[in-house]
Design a protein around this motif. Sequence first.
Motif, short mmCIF file in Angstrom:
data_model
loop_
_atom_site.label_atom_id
_atom_site.label_comp_id
_atom_site.label_asym_id
_atom_site.label_seq_id
_atom_site.Cartn_x
_atom_site.Cartn_y
_atom_site.Cartn_z
N SER A 50 35.16 33.72 38.52
CA SER A 50 35.38 32.21 39.19
C SER A 50 33.93 31.85 39.78
CB SER A 50 36.12 32.61 40.45
OG SER A 50 36.17 31.34 41.11
N LEU A 51 33.19 32.96 40.31
CA LEU A 51 31.96 32.56 40.88
C LEU A 51 30.77 32.23 39.70
CD1 LEU A 51 30.04 32.23 43.23
CD2 LEU A 51 29.89 34.69 43.44
N GLN A 69 42.56 46.34 42.82
CA GLN A 69 41.44 45.86 43.40
C GLN A 69 40.39 45.36 42.10
OE1 GLN A 69 38.54 48.75 45.08
NE2 GLN A 69 38.24 47.13 46.68
N TYR A 79 38.13 28.12 48.15
CA TYR A 79 39.36 27.88 47.42
C TYR A 79 39.90 26.45 47.63
CZ TYR A 79 43.45 28.00 44.38
OH TYR A 79 44.15 27.83 43.43
N ILE A 96 44.46 37.64 56.46
CA ILE A 96 43.63 36.47 56.21
C ILE A 96 42.99 36.27 57.83
CG2 ILE A 96 43.43 33.88 55.89
CD1 ILE A 96 45.35 34.56 53.56
N SER A 154 31.34 31.06 48.71
CA SER A 154 31.59 31.85 47.89
C SER A 154 30.79 32.96 47.93
CB SER A 154 31.79 31.34 46.42
OG SER A 154 32.66 30.43 46.17
N ALA A 160 39.71 31.35 39.87
CA ALA A 160 39.87 31.49 41.45
C ALA A 160 41.37 31.33 41.89
CB ALA A 160 39.30 30.06 42.13
N VAL A 187 38.86 31.25 51.11
CA VAL A 187 39.95 30.25 51.46
C VAL A 187 39.41 28.89 51.46
CG1 VAL A 187 41.73 29.40 52.98
CG2 VAL A 187 41.52 31.99 52.60
N TYR A 189 35.40 37.37 56.15
CA TYR A 189 35.05 36.98 54.66
C TYR A 189 36.23 36.44 54.05
CZ TYR A 189 37.50 41.02 52.45
OH TYR A 189 38.44 41.68 51.71
N ILE A 190 37.26 36.46 54.16
CA ILE A 190 38.28 35.80 53.37
C ILE A 190 38.37 34.27 53.73
CG2 ILE A 190 40.64 35.74 52.88
CD1 ILE A 190 40.91 38.90 52.96
N GLY A 225 37.54 37.43 40.81
CA GLY A 225 36.73 36.64 41.58
C GLY A 225 35.24 36.37 41.11
N ASP A 226 34.67 37.51 40.49
CA ASP A 226 33.47 37.45 40.01
C ASP A 226 33.43 36.35 38.78
OD1 ASP A 226 32.18 39.50 41.18
OD2 ASP A 226 32.76 41.01 39.68
N HIS A 266 41.51 42.01 40.59
CA HIS A 266 41.18 41.18 41.90
C HIS A 266 39.60 40.71 41.79
CE1 HIS A 266 41.11 39.86 46.18
NE2 HIS A 266 41.21 38.84 45.44
N TYR A 274 45.96 38.28 44.55
CA TYR A 274 45.99 38.65 46.28
C TYR A 274 47.16 38.76 46.86
CZ TYR A 274 44.76 38.38 50.82
OH TYR A 274 44.84 38.47 52.37
N GLN A 290 31.74 41.08 52.63
CA GLN A 290 32.64 42.09 52.41
C GLN A 290 32.15 43.49 52.23
OE1 GLN A 290 34.64 41.79 48.45
NE2 GLN A 290 33.89 39.70 48.97
N VAL A 314 37.49 23.72 45.58
CA VAL A 314 37.63 24.00 44.31
C VAL A 314 38.96 23.41 43.81
CG1 VAL A 314 38.05 25.69 42.41
CG2 VAL A 314 36.09 25.84 44.14
C1 HEM Z 1 36.83 29.89 44.95
C2 HEM Z 1 37.19 30.69 45.47
C3 HEM Z 1 36.80 32.16 45.34
C4 HEM Z 1 35.73 32.71 44.88
C5 HEM Z 1 34.81 31.96 44.06
C6 HEM Z 1 35.78 34.27 45.11
C7 HEM Z 1 35.19 34.81 44.43
C8 HEM Z 1 35.11 36.57 44.94
C9 HEM Z 1 34.17 37.39 44.76
C10 HEM Z 1 32.82 36.94 43.53
C11 HEM Z 1 34.21 38.57 45.07
C12 HEM Z 1 33.67 39.94 45.20
C13 HEM Z 1 33.84 40.60 43.73
C14 HEM Z 1 33.01 41.83 43.69
O1 HEM Z 1 33.01 42.62 44.67
O2 HEM Z 1 32.27 41.74 42.74
C15 HEM Z 1 35.38 38.27 45.68
C16 HEM Z 1 36.23 39.33 46.49
C17 HEM Z 1 37.23 39.09 47.26
N1 HEM Z 1 38.19 37.87 47.49
FE1 HEM Z 1 37.47 36.12 46.91
N2 HEM Z 1 36.89 34.23 46.27
C18 HEM Z 1 37.61 33.11 46.12
C19 HEM Z 1 38.78 32.99 46.93
C20 HEM Z 1 39.43 33.84 47.61
C21 HEM Z 1 40.52 33.60 48.37
C22 HEM Z 1 41.28 32.32 48.46
C23 HEM Z 1 41.02 34.91 48.74
C24 HEM Z 1 42.20 35.37 49.48
C25 HEM Z 1 43.02 34.61 50.28
C26 HEM Z 1 39.95 35.82 48.37
C27 HEM Z 1 40.08 37.14 48.66
C28 HEM Z 1 39.18 38.19 48.09
C29 HEM Z 1 39.41 39.58 48.83
C30 HEM Z 1 40.26 40.21 49.66
C31 HEM Z 1 37.98 40.28 48.13
C32 HEM Z 1 37.93 41.54 48.08
C33 HEM Z 1 38.08 42.35 46.95
C34 HEM Z 1 38.00 43.60 47.20
O3 HEM Z 1 36.87 44.19 47.33
O4 HEM Z 1 38.73 44.54 47.54
N3 HEM Z 1 39.13 35.21 47.72
N4 HEM Z 1 36.05 37.11 45.63
#
Ligand code: HEM
Lengths: 208, 316
Positions: A48-49, A38, A121, A108, A157, A85, A118, A113-114, A45-46, A41, A92, A164, A124
Motif C-alpha cells: 500500500s505504501l 503477521q 486509511y 486500536i 503512513s 490498504a 487509521v 502507531y495504529i 501494508g508495504d 499483514h 487485521y 511500531q 485513502v
Molecule cells: C493507508 C493506510 C495504511 C498504510 C499505507 C499502512 C502501511 C503499513 C506498513 C508499511 C506497515 C509496516 C510493514 C512492515 O513492517 O514492513 C504497517 C504495519 C501495520 N499496520 Fe498498517 N497501514 C495502513 C493502515 C492501517 C490500518 C487502518 C491498520 C489497523 C487498524 C493498520 C495496522 C497495522 C499494524 C497492526 C501493523 C503492524 C504489523 C506487525 O508488525 O505486526 N494499518 N502498515
Amino acid sequence: MNALIKNLWTVTLVVCLLPLLLLGLDVVFDNLGSNPIQAVHIRLGDWSLRFLCIALTITPIQTITRWRGMPEYRQLFGLFAFFYASLHFLVYLLVDHNFNWSLIIMDIIESPYIWFGVFAYIIVFLLGITSSKFAMKKLGKNWKKLHRWVYLAAIASVIHYFWQLKGNLAEPLLYAIIISLLLSFRIFTWFTARQLGKMMIPKGRGDE
Amino acid sequence: MIIKTEKDIPSSEITPPEIFQERRKFIQMLGLTLAGANIPSAFAGDNKVFSNLAKSATPDNSLKPTPVELVKNYTNYYEFTFNKDDSTKLAQSMVIDPWSVEISGEVEKPATYHLEDILSQQTLEERIYRFRCVEGWSMVVPWVGFSLANLLKMAKPLSTAQFVKFTTIEQPETMPNQREKKMLDFPYVEGLRIDEAMHPLTMLAVGMYGEKLPKQNGAPLRLVVPWKYGFKSIKAIVKIELLKKPPLTTWNKSAPQEYGFYANVNPAVSHPRWSQNSERLLGSGFFTSRRQTELFNGYGEQVASLYKDMDLRHFF
Ligand code: HEM
C-alpha cells in the motif's frame, strides 16, 4: 499511439495485481515463516505504501516532462494503494482478530502507531471513492483540495511504520526520504508558480 | 526442586515418539552418560529417557506445545540479526563448547563452573511454559532444565544479595551486531530481584522439546522466566552475579521509558507505542483471533504475591 497507451494501462493493472498473486502463492505454499498472519499483514501494508509513493511520483513526472497524458495512471496507482490498504485493514480485522471487536477496539485505542494507520486509511478511502471522473466533476474545485490530502496520508503512513519498530529504521527511513523529496518538489513548484504569479500582478495589488 | 502438580500428563502425550530417540542423543550430547556408574536414574533405561523428569510446573498442564519448527525459526537474537528468521542460520556459527559460567558477587562461594559440572548436580525437568514476547506474539514451549534457585544455592548467596545480574557471552567473531556495535550496548545484560530469581517457576533451560537447545534459542544455557516478557529470558549465559543493587539491563538502558526492569506480562499496562492486551499465539491459524493476554502471563497464582504492594504501572 493511443492504442498502445490503452494496452499499457491494462498491462500496468495486471502488474499491480502481481504482489497479491505472489502473496497468495506464499500462503498456499506455506512460505511465510512462523507468523504467517503477521507476514501477510505486513506485506499488504508495504505494498500500500509503495503504491502511494508511486502514485505521488506521477504529477512531478508530468511537471518535468510537460506531458499531461498520465492522470489515468495516477488514479490507477492511487486506487491500488487504496486496494492494498483495504486488504491490510481487512486482514487485521478478520484474519488476525476474527472480528473480535473488544480486542480490536482495545488494540486500536492503546496503540498510537495504529492511529496513524487509521488516519491514513480514512484519507485513502475518501480519495479512493472520489477518484472517478464523475466525482471529480461533482466536487469541482474541492476535488483538488481534497486530493491534496494524499500527502498527509503518506506522511501518516510513514509515521505509522516508524512508530511500531524496535530498532531497524532503514526501511521506513527510505520511504520517509522518498516522500519528503516528492513533497519538496511539490512545494518548490508551488512556490515558484506563486512567485511567477506575483510578478505578473501589477504592483499595488499583490497585497496578500 | 520438584514441583508436584495435580494431574501429571505423561511426556508421551505431548511428544511424538520419534523425539524420544532424539532425547537419547540429547543426553549423550550433554555428556551425561559418559560414565555408566554415574548415570542419574532419570536417564537410565532405553525408553525411560527422562522418565524421572519432574512434570511441568505450569499450572495448566494441558497446554499444547507450539510446533517445534515455529519455535526454532522465530527468535529475537539481536547479537546476530534484527530479523527473527535469519537468526536460525546465523547463530549456527556460535561456539558453545566448552562452556563455563561464572557465579560471583554477593556469594559465599564464587566460582566458575563448567556447564557439565552444573548439569551433573541437577535433575533435569520438563516444564511447559507460555512464552510471551513484548512484541505481541507468544508460544508454548516444553523447556528442559532446572530451577535457577538450585544453582544459586550452590554458590550460597549472602544476605546482602538483593538482585541477580545475568550476562550473555561476548563473541564478536561470530556475532555480527556485537562486532559492529549495532543498536544495543552488548553484551546483553538482564536482571531479576532475588525473590524472583529464587522463585520455583524461574528456570535455567538447556533443552526444549526433549532436545538440546538450538543455538538460536539460547544454547547452551538460558534463563526462562515465564511471567515476564521474553526479553528478560536472556540467552547464552556466561555470568551470573549477585548484587546489592539492581543491574542496568540492556533494554532498560536502551529505552527506559519503553522497557522497565520488571517487564511483567500485563495486559493492562501497554507499551508506550502499542497495546499489550492481546497476543498472536504462533501456530494458531488464519481467522483465529489473537488471544487475550493474561496478567503475569497466567502465572498470577504463583507470582502475584511477589508484587503485592507495588504499583505495576509504575514498576513496569
Ligand atoms: C493507508 C493506510 C495504511 C498504510 C499505507 C499502512 C502501511 C503499513 C506498513 C508499511 C506497515 C509496516 C510493514 C512492515 O513492517 O514492513 C504497517 C504495519 C501495520 N499496520 Fe498498517 N497501514 C495502513 C493502515 C492501517 C490500518 C487502518 C491498520 C489497523 C487498524 C493498520 C495496522 C497495522 C499494524 C497492526 C501493523 C503492524 C504489523 C506487525 O508488525 O505486526 N494499518 N502498515
